[in-house]
Motif scaffolding. Sequence first.
Motif, PDB file in Angstrom:
ATOM      1  N   UNK A 299     123.633 -39.598  -2.625  1.00  0.00           N
ATOM      2  CA  UNK A 299     123.774 -40.376  -3.863  1.00  0.00           C
ATOM      3  C   UNK A 299     123.962 -41.860  -3.572  1.00  0.00           C
ATOM      4  N   UNK A 300     124.782 -42.182  -2.579  1.00  0.00           N
ATOM      5  CA  UNK A 300     125.038 -43.591  -2.249  1.00  0.00           C
ATOM      6  C   UNK A 300     123.807 -44.252  -1.635  1.00  0.00           C
ATOM      7  N   UNK A 301     123.062 -43.507  -0.834  1.00  0.00           N
ATOM      8  CA  UNK A 301     121.815 -44.060  -0.287  1.00  0.00           C
ATOM      9  C   UNK A 301     120.803 -44.321  -1.405  1.00  0.00           C
ATOM     10  N   UNK A 306     117.927 -48.232  -4.837  1.00  0.00           N
ATOM     11  CA  UNK A 306     117.610 -48.668  -6.200  1.00  0.00           C
ATOM     12  C   UNK A 306     118.067 -50.101  -6.437  1.00  0.00           C
ATOM     13  N   UNK A 307     119.272 -50.417  -6.007  1.00  0.00           N
ATOM     14  CA  UNK A 307     119.795 -51.771  -6.187  1.00  0.00           C
ATOM     15  C   UNK A 307     119.073 -52.773  -5.297  1.00  0.00           C
ATOM     16  N   UNK A 308     118.764 -52.359  -4.079  1.00  0.00           N
ATOM     17  CA  UNK A 308     118.178 -53.277  -3.113  1.00  0.00           C
ATOM     18  C   UNK A 308     116.773 -53.738  -3.446  1.00  0.00           C
ATOM     19  N   UNK A 318     107.706 -50.277 -11.923  1.00  0.00           N
ATOM     20  CA  UNK A 318     108.811 -50.495 -10.994  1.00  0.00           C
ATOM     21  C   UNK A 318     110.155 -50.538 -11.725  1.00  0.00           C
ATOM     22  N   UNK A 319     110.163 -51.135 -12.907  1.00  0.00           N
ATOM     23  CA  UNK A 319     111.392 -51.157 -13.714  1.00  0.00           C
ATOM     24  C   UNK A 319     111.808 -49.735 -14.077  1.00  0.00           C
ATOM     25  N   UNK A 320     110.829 -48.935 -14.488  1.00  0.00           N
ATOM     26  CA  UNK A 320     111.138 -47.561 -14.863  1.00  0.00           C
ATOM     27  C   UNK A 320     111.581 -46.731 -13.649  1.00  0.00           C
ATOM     28  N   UNK A 321     110.976 -47.012 -12.493  1.00  0.00           N
ATOM     29  CA  UNK A 321     111.394 -46.319 -11.273  1.00  0.00           C
ATOM     30  C   UNK A 321     112.834 -46.678 -10.914  1.00  0.00           C
ATOM     31  N   UNK A 322     113.170 -47.943 -11.084  1.00  0.00           N
ATOM     32  CA  UNK A 322     114.552 -48.387 -10.860  1.00  0.00           C
ATOM     33  C   UNK A 322     115.517 -47.647 -11.800  1.00  0.00           C
ATOM     34  N   UNK A 323     115.142 -47.520 -13.069  1.00  0.00           N
ATOM     35  CA  UNK A 323     115.989 -46.826 -14.039  1.00  0.00           C
ATOM     36  C   UNK A 323     116.186 -45.362 -13.644  1.00  0.00           C
ATOM     37  N   UNK A 387     121.767 -57.379  -4.257  1.00  0.00           N
ATOM     38  CA  UNK A 387     121.709 -57.304  -2.795  1.00  0.00           C
ATOM     39  C   UNK A 387     123.073 -56.987  -2.199  1.00  0.00           C
ATOM     40  N   UNK A 388     124.115 -57.630  -2.712  1.00  0.00           N
ATOM     41  CA  UNK A 388     125.468 -57.356  -2.206  1.00  0.00           C
ATOM     42  C   UNK A 388     125.876 -55.922  -2.521  1.00  0.00           C
ATOM     43  N   UNK A 389     125.587 -55.480  -3.736  1.00  0.00           N
ATOM     44  CA  UNK A 389     125.942 -54.112  -4.120  1.00  0.00           C
ATOM     45  C   UNK A 389     125.166 -53.091  -3.300  1.00  0.00           C
ATOM     46  N   UNK A 390     123.905 -53.392  -3.006  1.00  0.00           N
ATOM     47  CA  UNK A 390     123.100 -52.493  -2.182  1.00  0.00           C
ATOM     48  C   UNK A 390     123.691 -52.359  -0.789  1.00  0.00           C
TER      49      UNK A 390
END
Length: 433
Positions: A299-301, A306-308, A318-323, A387-390
């Motif tokens: 889950x964390x990976x 997703x965040x990165x 790509x937006x939908x894939x992120x969601x 980026x920081x959260x990723x």
Amino acid sequence: MSGSDNQQGGSSERFGLYGWSMVVVAAVLMCATLPGRTHGLGLITKRLIEDVEISKMDFAQINLWATLIGALFCLPCGWLIDRYGLRRVAVCVVMGLGVAVLMLAASRSMLQISFWVTLTRGFGQSMLSVVSITLIGKSVSNSLPIAMGVYSVLLSCMMAAATGLLGNQIVNFGWREAWGTQGLILLVVAIPCTLMIRRRSGARDDSPKATDKQQRTDATLAQAIRTPCFWIFACSISFFGLISSGLSLFNQFVIAERGFGESIYHHTLVIGLLAGLVANLATGAAARFISLRILLTIALLGLAVSLGVFPWVDQLWQVYTYAVGMGLAGGMLTVLFFTVWKHAYGRSHLGAIQGAAQMVTVFASAIGPLLVSASETVTGSYASVFLAASAISAASAVVASFISVPDASRGDWDPATIKSPTSETPDLCPANP
């Protein structure tokens, strides 16, 4: 820990009709926290500010301190559940929340609003949340992961419906009338639900012999917080709450920064919700056979990826894939947060342990919007937040892959199984084979 270690096979309690009914009751109780949650208060914020004539900054400060102070309600709630039982505590908490909501609807000054918003946060977001998740942990035995998956799906559907109905009430009748109705619903509908809870679900003195045995084989709060397992699950999942609350508040601005309009933002909400529902059920089923440690790492990976990649998103798919990615990661983490505490530490002190974990999540959710806003102000872009959260999510995944998760049903907390001859408490994190 092997996959079979996730099963609570040592318990004689079966997950029958009562267990399923408690899953539904727990979902209703968690849905009842809506007036004490950010997205619930967000429905009336604009009208409340205009009605009482206070500034946005003043209300933001009220909300921040109300959330932080309300988080402290988690610890006594857990202790009260373990001491007096779920039914008594649930009735008192629901009554307290109902009164707080009714009084907020009648508030006319900033002082009154500050006081009652704090109590809605404390009774709703904090205490009633602890009651809800502890109810399943103390009512369900060998099918806990599946129960938590079903619970998560029910909760998502109930929250979506309740939010829509409340929003319509506010538009059609005004915020005070809608909020007052919510208070009455809590008193008239939610309290009967709490009376369905059996006394045995959490009260220590219902079965002294069984309780004495559990006291020997289950972890206390002091023992739980000494384990790396507690902190990696609590902090990593709370970090998701932190980044999720921050990004949710500014999501329209985040999407706009990538060149997409408000309609796309609404589409991502629906897609994320659906992906989360799938992840809820899948994780609940998988947790019976796959280590909770491995599921947390996955889950964390997924969250890190997703965040990165989001700062480079420039196409609609790509937006939908992120969601989808965020929804799947969030759905997995939600079920894991609900599942791990009883599995690892047992049910005797479950209220206190889950209360402590819930307090961490509430604190994180409170400071999330501040950190996201401050980062965007300093850097001029939300990309730095992602980026920081990723990076933090990826680092947490690495740590999670090495931790050991205790198994209370296997007797990891029974002093008779502890090998150290000089200690009466378990090692910092009992090893799993």
